[in-house]
Design an enzyme around this catalytic site. Structure first.
Site, PDB file in Angstrom:
ATOM      1  N   TRP A   1      33.085  80.843  18.354  1.00 46.72           N
ATOM      2  CA  TRP A   1      32.417  80.319  17.167  1.00 46.72           C
ATOM      3  C   TRP A   1      32.834  81.079  15.913  1.00 46.72           C
ATOM      4  O   TRP A   1      32.944  82.298  15.932  1.00 46.72           O
ATOM      5  CB  TRP A   1      30.904  80.458  17.346  1.00 46.72           C
TER       6      TRP A   1
ATOM      7  N   ASP B   1      30.946  81.410   8.168  1.00 48.17           N
ATOM      8  CA  ASP B   1      31.354  81.744   6.797  1.00 48.17           C
ATOM      9  C   ASP B   1      32.605  82.631   6.704  1.00 48.17           C
ATOM     10  O   ASP B   1      32.747  83.581   7.475  1.00 48.17           O
ATOM     11  CB  ASP B   1      30.258  82.544   6.082  1.00 48.17           C
TER      12      ASP B   1
ATOM     13  N   GLN C   1      32.570  85.214   9.927  1.00 46.16           N
ATOM     14  CA  GLN C   1      31.456  85.295  10.868  1.00 46.16           C
ATOM     15  C   GLN C   1      31.950  84.774  12.217  1.00 46.16           C
ATOM     16  O   GLN C   1      32.411  83.621  12.330  1.00 46.16           O
ATOM     17  CB  GLN C   1      30.292  84.431  10.365  1.00 46.16           C
TER      18      GLN C   1
ATOM     19  N   TRP D   1      26.816  79.797  17.656  1.00 50.02           N
ATOM     20  CA  TRP D   1      26.295  80.859  16.807  1.00 50.02           C
ATOM     21  C   TRP D   1      25.302  81.660  17.639  1.00 50.02           C
ATOM     22  O   TRP D   1      24.531  81.104  18.408  1.00 50.02           O
ATOM     23  CB  TRP D   1      25.602  80.261  15.577  1.00 50.02           C
TER      24      TRP D   1
ATOM     25  N   TRP E   1      26.157  90.021   9.066  1.00 52.68           N
ATOM     26  CA  TRP E   1      26.245  88.748   8.362  1.00 52.68           C
ATOM     27  C   TRP E   1      27.166  88.838   7.143  1.00 52.68           C
ATOM     28  O   TRP E   1      27.851  89.830   6.939  1.00 52.68           O
ATOM     29  CB  TRP E   1      24.835  88.282   7.989  1.00 52.68           C
ATOM     30  N   THR E   2      27.043  87.809   6.319  1.00 52.35           N
ATOM     31  CA  THR E   2      28.050  87.572   5.277  1.00 52.35           C
ATOM     32  C   THR E   2      28.068  88.634   4.170  1.00 52.35           C
ATOM     33  O   THR E   2      27.028  89.181   3.809  1.00 52.35           O
ATOM     34  CB  THR E   2      27.834  86.152   4.724  1.00 52.35           C
TER      35      THR E   2
ATOM     36  N   ARG F   1      20.083  87.754   1.246  1.00 50.51           N
ATOM     37  CA  ARG F   1      21.366  87.964   1.930  1.00 50.51           C
ATOM     38  C   ARG F   1      22.595  87.592   1.098  1.00 50.51           C
ATOM     39  O   ARG F   1      22.508  86.902   0.109  1.00 50.51           O
ATOM     40  CB  ARG F   1      21.394  87.202   3.249  1.00 50.51           C
TER      41      ARG F   1
ATOM     42  N   GLU G   1      22.165  80.888  -0.476  1.00 46.66           N
ATOM     43  CA  GLU G   1      23.020  81.721   0.362  1.00 46.66           C
ATOM     44  C   GLU G   1      24.387  81.847  -0.319  1.00 46.66           C
ATOM     45  O   GLU G   1      24.778  81.001  -1.125  1.00 46.66           O
ATOM     46  CB  GLU G   1      23.231  81.072   1.734  1.00 46.66           C
TER      47      GLU G   1
ATOM     48  N   ASP H   1      20.711  76.494   1.500  1.00 44.04           N
ATOM     49  CA  ASP H   1      20.286  76.515   2.893  1.00 44.04           C
ATOM     50  C   ASP H   1      19.565  75.211   3.268  1.00 44.04           C
ATOM     51  O   ASP H   1      19.651  74.754   4.397  1.00 44.04           O
ATOM     52  CB  ASP H   1      19.327  77.704   3.067  1.00 44.04           C
TER      53      ASP H   1
HETATM   54  N1  DQQ Z   1      25.564  82.519   7.420  1.00 43.22           N
HETATM   55  C1  DQQ Z   1      25.390  83.939   7.579  1.00 43.22           C
HETATM   56  C2  DQQ Z   1      24.389  84.319   6.534  1.00 43.22           C
HETATM   57  C3  DQQ Z   1      24.566  83.260   5.515  1.00 43.22           C
HETATM   58  C4  DQQ Z   1      24.755  82.034   6.348  1.00 43.22           C
HETATM   59  C5  DQQ Z   1      24.956  84.224   8.984  1.00 43.22           C
HETATM   60  C6  DQQ Z   1      25.425  80.907   5.601  1.00 43.22           C
HETATM   61  O1  DQQ Z   1      24.640  85.620   6.002  1.00 43.22           O
HETATM   62  O2  DQQ Z   1      23.469  83.177   4.651  1.00 43.22           O
HETATM   63  O3  DQQ Z   1      25.947  83.825   9.912  1.00 43.22           O
HETATM   64  O4  DQQ Z   1      26.075  80.044   6.456  1.00 43.22           O
END
Ligand code: DQQ
Length: 665
Positions: A132, A135, A151, A159, A196-197, A261, A318, A357
């Site tokens: 998988w 981002d 990611q 995920w 995360w991102t 985030r 996001e 989101d």
């Molecule tokens: N994906 C990440 C987050 C972000 C989201 C987690 C956006 O940090 O906000 O995998 O697709």
């Protein structure tokens, strides 16, 4: 001029628009008779088309997997994990199946073969070797190498809570990537639920600071963390170390611990002394916001008063991205340069992009970044973030730019998710890919949007090309484009239409035309739709029309839309079939133009030099390998269209498969 008149008016049958939800529910049942009927008509029509098409029949493409190609693969819905969603920090799969009255998912009835699934893997889009991906993270250019982090789930094609940072590098053309060991893995209390991102900042001395969001395992608190390359002089930046006293930022009072985030690249602050500013997305109630922090060392941060920007009703923001674009008409280096993140002042506008989101789309606004007040002010409140423009009108999310200091270009990466069922991902062994990198500049002609174009390196991905000059297509015609390797093409086309017809046509003003609710390529107007049928087979049993629809807008003036029509892109059930698209400005004296890249199961389309763009992920069952074809079509009722077209066959870069284990694992 070569006149062409292969009449095929019933080709793109008019479909009465139905609400999106109903469309999804009814799609599988309704399409079968329609497709069969169309296929019969088309079979007859295809006979005349074949006279053209047979002159260049392709040999079947190579199947790269060593697995048994004939063995059918049936999705096992009971084995499938529940779909992931917002609360788990990732985009919900928009298509989650169609339940029959019996309670069985229709999707289980579609039997995918390995041959079909293997074919879906792209050849020039960035994909990890397996598993998988979502981002793009911390893209940068360092010592002659492009770096992309992303990611990535090391544990499978879904995920999960072990989301890590995958890492790949390329030194020449954004195509020949080397997959490196993962850069970061969730192994600390502050990021045990996922790395995360985040974004990279290149400092003046060449050092790098990588900020990312970690999520704690117990309370699911989102915090911001710092990582640095172990050896900044290593062009490949293979090893990364997390800062010993992470996290560097906790959610501030009043901000939900799960709503904090994706830190941005830092820009220089007017406060001087190496002071830098970053912004982090969040929400207050239903209002999307972005907070601003100041730092001098990337280890301690001060929250500044107020917010960078807020738009009521837009929900969680996001992957915020904030960067300058040049508005100057004469630029010293090049007309089309990008700008370093810290540039501001005269001749500069800023782009604020946020990923919503709530609806999984990337929106942007042009405006002014007031560094004294730390606020973003949109040029036009009616085109504010979430109200006005989207980066892409198809399947595209979590985009992020970086500045290539070597070429003075701002380059955009974005994630294309899957639009079939999650249960199929483990069978493919991978899920999702990155859209081709695009350069992003201000559109000096309209002054109201950015232009996104395949980054210039993409030109070097092409091999053979074929040109078709000044061909005239009558209303209701479809004509094959004789090129080999239609599974991987880069096509540019320009179209001339007699707009004086708008004065004489009986067509009423249609200022409200909308690709999504139009009924697709079968909705005929006097001046459109016209464009290409890609990811199609010879019998047109499956096809994805990418087209311009020219409607009669306000004051009787032409109003163009770029649309991608997926409804007939696959005979398989369990696959989202939408009509994507949006309006595209066409200025006086301009021809209509489009650039369309097809890479197996992906279609990327740009209109008018990148004013509007649309991505789609397709899941065909027939038009795969050597059976893939492309066609030109004109489904207007009155206007002939004159077209010139150049189609390049693009290079393949097949990544090694099966996966070679990471040295680190
Ligand atoms: N994906 C990440 C987050 C972000 C989201 C987690 C956006 O940090 O906000 O995998 O697709």
């Amino acid at each position: 001029m070569v006149p062409v008149s292969t009449k095929i008016s019933p080709l793109l049958e008019v479909v009465t628009p139905i609400p999106q939800e109903d469309r999804k529910r009814q799609a599988d049942l309704k399409e079968v008779p329609a497709i069969v009927a169309s296929a019969l008509i088309l079979l007859a029509l295809a006979t005349s088309i074949l006279a053209w098409a047979l002159t260049e029949v392709e040999s079947p493409g190579e199947v790269t997997s060593g697995e048994d190609q004939t063995e059918p693969v049936v999705p096992d819905m009971e084995m499938a994990e529940p779909s992931k969603g917002v609360s788990e920090g990732v985009t919900e799969r928009t298509y989650s199946g169609v339940l029959l009255a019996s309670g069985h998912a229709t999707s289980t009835e579609y039997v995918w073969s390995n041959v079909m699934l293997v074919w879906q893997r792209t050849v020039f889009h960035f994909q990890p070797e397996k598993n998988w991906m979502n981002d793009p993270n911390g893209p940068l250019y360092h010592k002659g190498w492009y770096h992309i982090f992303y990611q990535w789930n090391p544990e499978g094609a879904a995920w999960g809570n072990k989301i890590s940072w995958g890492h790949a590098v390329d030194s020449k053309d954004l195509l020949h990537w080397y997959h490196l060991p993962w850069a970061m893995y969730p192994d600390q209390p502050y990021d045990l639920n996922g790395v995360w991102t985040g974004s990279a900042t290149t400092l003046p001395d060449g050092k790098l600071a990588m900020l990312y969001t970690g999520e704690t395992e117990d309370e699911l608190v989102q915090d911001q963390c710092l990582a640095d390359p172990v050896n900044p002089t290593d062009p490949l930046l293979v090893d990364w170390v997390k800062y010993s006293v992470n996290p560097v930022i906790y959610p501030p009072p009043g901000i939900g611990v799960k709503d904090f985030r994706d830190p941005t690249t830092a820009c220089r602050s007017p406060a001087g002394n190496d002071t830098r500013l970053i912004t982090i997305g969040s929400k207050l109630g239903k209002t999307g916001i972005s907070l601003v922090y100041e730092t001098t060392n990337f280890t301690t941060f001060k929250l500044l008063y107020g917010v960078l920007h807020a738009v009521p009703g837009t929900g969680m923001w996001e992957c915020v991205d904030l960067y300058p674009v040049s508005t100057k008409s004469v630029i010293v280096i090049t007309q089309e340069n990008g700008l370093d993140t810290s540039v501001h002042g005269l001749g500069v506008k800023h782009v604020l992009k946020t990923s919503f989101d709530d609806d999984k789309h990337d929106y942007y606004a042009l405006g002014t970044y007031d560094l004294q007040a730390d606020t973003f002010v949109p040029d036009d409140p009616d085109l504010d973030v979430g109200i006005g423009l989207r980066l892409d009108y198809g399947k595209y999310y979590a985009a992020r730019t970086f500045y290539n200091q070597n070429k003075q270009r701002r380059i955009l990466w974005g994630w294309i998710g899957e639009t079939d069922l999650e249960a199929v991902d483990p069978m493919k062994g991978w899920a999702s890919l990155q859209a081709i990198p695009r350069s992003i500049v201000f559109d000096k002609k309209t002054g109201t949007n950015v232009l996104q174009r395949p980054e210039e390196e993409v030109e070097s991905w092409s091999t053979r090309s074929k040109t078709f000059h000044d061909i005239s297509f009558e209303p209701g015609s479809v004509v094959p484009i004789h090129v080999t390797g239609a599974t991987q093409l880069d096509i540019t086309a320009s179209f001339e239409v007699d707009e004086t017809l708008l004065e004489t046509t009986s067509e009423s003003h249609d200022a409200g035309y909308d690709c999504s609710n139009s009924g697709g390529a079968g909705t005929r107007g006097s001046l459109g739709p016209f464009g290409l049928l890609v990811v199609a087979d010879e019998k047109l049993s499956e096809l994805t029309p990418v087209y311009l629809y020219v409607a009669k807008g306000g004051e009787g003036k032409a109003k163009a839309h770029l649309c991608t029509y997926q409804t007939r892109s696959s005979m398989a059930s369990g696959v989202e079939k939408d009509v994507y698209g949006s309006a595209v400005p066409v200025l006086d004296g301009e021809n209509y133009s489009a650039r369309i890249l097809t890479d197996h199961s992906i279609v990327e389309s740009f209109a008018q030099a990148g004013r509007t763009s649309v991505r789609s992920r397709d899941y065909p069952t027939k038009d795969i390998y050597g059976a893939a074809r492309s066609f030109f079509f004109n489904n207007a009722t009155e206007a002939s269209v004159r077209a010139s077209l150049k189609a390049w066959q693009t290079k393949s870069f097949i990544r090694p498969y099966p996966f070679i284990p990471d040295p680190k694992s």
